[in-house]
Design an enzyme around this catalytic site. Sequence first.
Site, PDB file in Angstrom:
ATOM      1  N   ASP A 114       0.833  -1.206   0.000  1.00  0.00           N
ATOM      2  CA  ASP A 114       0.000   0.000   0.000  1.00  0.00           C
ATOM      3  C   ASP A 114       0.875   1.267   0.000  1.00  0.00           C
ATOM      4  OD1 ASP A 114      -2.306   1.485   0.071  1.00  0.00           O
ATOM      5  OD2 ASP A 114      -3.060   0.659   1.948  1.00  0.00           O
ATOM      6  N   ASP A 157     -10.652   2.044  -3.517  1.00  0.00           N
ATOM      7  CA  ASP A 157     -11.221   1.759  -2.198  1.00  0.00           C
ATOM      8  C   ASP A 157     -12.738   1.747  -2.257  1.00  0.00           C
ATOM      9  OD1 ASP A 157      -8.983   1.316  -0.746  1.00  0.00           O
ATOM     10  OD2 ASP A 157      -8.875   3.291   0.169  1.00  0.00           O
TER      11      ASP A 157
HETATM   12  C1  DGJ Z   1      -5.840   1.959   1.882  1.00  0.00           C
HETATM   13  C2  DGJ Z   1      -6.205   0.765   1.057  1.00  0.00           C
HETATM   14  O1  DGJ Z   1      -6.675   1.167  -0.189  1.00  0.00           O
HETATM   15  C3  DGJ Z   1      -7.224  -0.077   1.804  1.00  0.00           C
HETATM   16  O2  DGJ Z   1      -7.615  -1.159   1.021  1.00  0.00           O
HETATM   17  C4  DGJ Z   1      -6.622  -0.526   3.102  1.00  0.00           C
HETATM   18  O3  DGJ Z   1      -5.567  -1.411   2.853  1.00  0.00           O
HETATM   19  C5  DGJ Z   1      -6.160   0.674   3.899  1.00  0.00           C
HETATM   20  N1  DGJ Z   1      -5.310   1.528   3.134  1.00  0.00           N
HETATM   21  C6  DGJ Z   1      -5.441   0.241   5.147  1.00  0.00           C
HETATM   22  O4  DGJ Z   1      -4.907   1.294   5.821  1.00  0.00           O
END
Ligand code: DGJ
Length: 724
Positions: free
Chosen positions: A472, A542
């Site tokens: 991430d 997301d």
């Molecule tokens: C952002 C990501 O896009 C989410 O899927 C998740 O992993 C969060 N970060 C966790 O902090």
Amino acid sequence: MAEIIREGNLFHLRNERISYILRVMPENALAHIYFGRRLNRLNPDPVLRSVGSGDTYNFTLQECGLDRLPQEYPSFGLGDQREGALRVENADGSEAADLRFVSAVIEKGKPALEGLPATFGENAQTLRVLLKDQQSNLQAELLYTVFDDCDAIARSVKLTNGSLADLRVTCAMSLCLDLPDDRWDLITLSGSWARERSVYRRPLTPGHQGVSTRCGASSLQQSPFLALARRETTEDAGEAVGAALVYSGNFTADAAVYQNSAARLLLGLNDREFSWLLSSGESFQTPEAVLVYSTEGLGGMSRAFHSLWEKHLLPRKWVGAHRPVLLNSWEAAYFDFDEEKLVSIAQSAAEAGVELFVMDDGWFGHRNDDTTSLGDWQVDKTKLPGGLGRLADRVRALGLKFGLWMEPEMVSPDSDLYRAHPDWAIHIPGRAGITSRHQLTLDMSRKDVQDFVVQSVSDTLKASRAVYLKWDMNRNFSNIGSSALPPEQQRELPHRYILGLYSVMERLVKAFPDVLFEGCSSGGGRFDPGMLYYVPQFWCSDNTDALSRCQIQYGTTFFLPPSAMGSHVSAVPNHQTGRVTPIETRFAVALGGCFGYELDPRKLTEDERSAMVAQVKYAQDTEETRARGSLYRLLSPFECNDTAWISVSGDQAEAVFTFVRAQTLANRAPALVKLRGLKADAKYRVEETGETYFGDELMYSGLLCPVKQGDAASLLYTLKAVEE
Ligand code: DGJ
């Protein structure tokens, strides 16, 4: 077959479908002549006259200047008043770089680019053109590759300072494409967090239009892509040119119209956020840009990109390999979990047939929210008393593979790492700066930081024996400064950061060849061809709401392949939009990409659980067609209430068709949707209804789509070719 033909001063790159032609002009300027449908040969004079004053037959620079010449790599400060591809500051303070042709070499294959991701291809043909400024001794080596099996040209430039003095490069584009007319629409993909890659189309007009980023990543807001489509070009027909940058940092994609309605496309590093000290004898390599060409509309352009990435960019090990159906813990638990809860979720997932369990954020340091602990990659024993090893073993004992989340490029101010190495964060000494999501970005340009990142990821993978890592990255650059760079090189940081990131990725994918790395950046914030060289899939957004995803995935597929597009079924009400959509629709939409779940399966109803078991099986059975078939977008969610697409297997014997109606409408007859990509004279059975149709009926008349009443209704049909 890919070939490069040299006829005097003309270089002609071509395969069965496309041609790209350049010409060395009388005074050794390098002119661009043609990019488009394959030609047998081309007399360049009409093209040159059409952009000149009409009678400038020899097109000497004295007669017409550089301002009208279509060029391959134009520079600033010599009379071309258009935006240029190259700007350098010479030792005498001037900005001129008068690049003239010196030599050209044709070779088989596709050279790698040092330190940068790039396409590859044994059967490609590459043209290396050497240009030189005789006065400053600056050299530019232009690489052009034509592929045997893709309608694409790859380009990049290597600059070498052959003088005794230092130079400063302040603009070094990867690609310039001069076009003789402006009768194009410009298409870009723009958006925001949870609304990535909406499609924007507008006519090209005099002046500049385009997109760029300066946040340190290819970004949630823009994509390193643009397309030109003829005004009459549709999804299925007409001319389209697509351009994409194989790069994950700040970029500029600019389309401009100048005098005589000539158009110029530029794509490369964002020069407003960049400069590079090029000492005597040193070289600078630009990222690679690719051009694709289609006469089958925007759909054809997208399929050309998909095919290029699948055949010539994505990590070989994962192309064509089964991707496990996963369940990710983020929306199931967020930071609120312990070992028992995760094992119980994993058990429920295993019972439904899920293959991989992924533990998301919150397992390290004392991270119970997003304010702390990034950089302290030691397991939180209050949550996981048996460490990563015991949790992973228990998950594996359920018959699942184990994967986990990290955000390796970041540090929380509240962390032992930051307390020990405050200078490892990107910052400007003496300025307080701001945090975003309570975190700072590690300075990936530093070798010690790169080593730390490789070490912490390696330790985590070893401790857990994880076979999957979600990588991430949740923060934009701010207070851009590096304590490791001298003042005169501070503006190199954004690019050095990306080079550091690529070097780390290279080391890790080599050290852990069996680990499936998935990219993520607050969703799709760094979903670009540069990252796809290392990670075969990327968390697309997301936003897991099915209707939002119809738009996000529609736009994403303009240049990125469905096989790489992480797409999960989540719970309702949806956590990002609050919308309730039927489970069939969430499933059908998630099948549009690399399939998985983002929910707590223990909370599903009995009916939903049995649906889930069938879904996992269906996703596995149709993976080949969905991931490696050809994608045809049929109805655009940006244009109407309905969205539809179909994935057709390579042999056209199977297809998966999806139809989604966003808003239910009273008294509305079912849609008749024209399918694409089938064999006209083959007979297909719709497995879900038992009805049979010929391909031509389905493509030219259409398939009836009788959805149920209710918002976000959908149909998912599997078409199989059958004997008479
Ligand atoms: C952002 C990501 O896009 C989410 O899927 C998740 O992993 C969060 N970060 C966790 O902090």
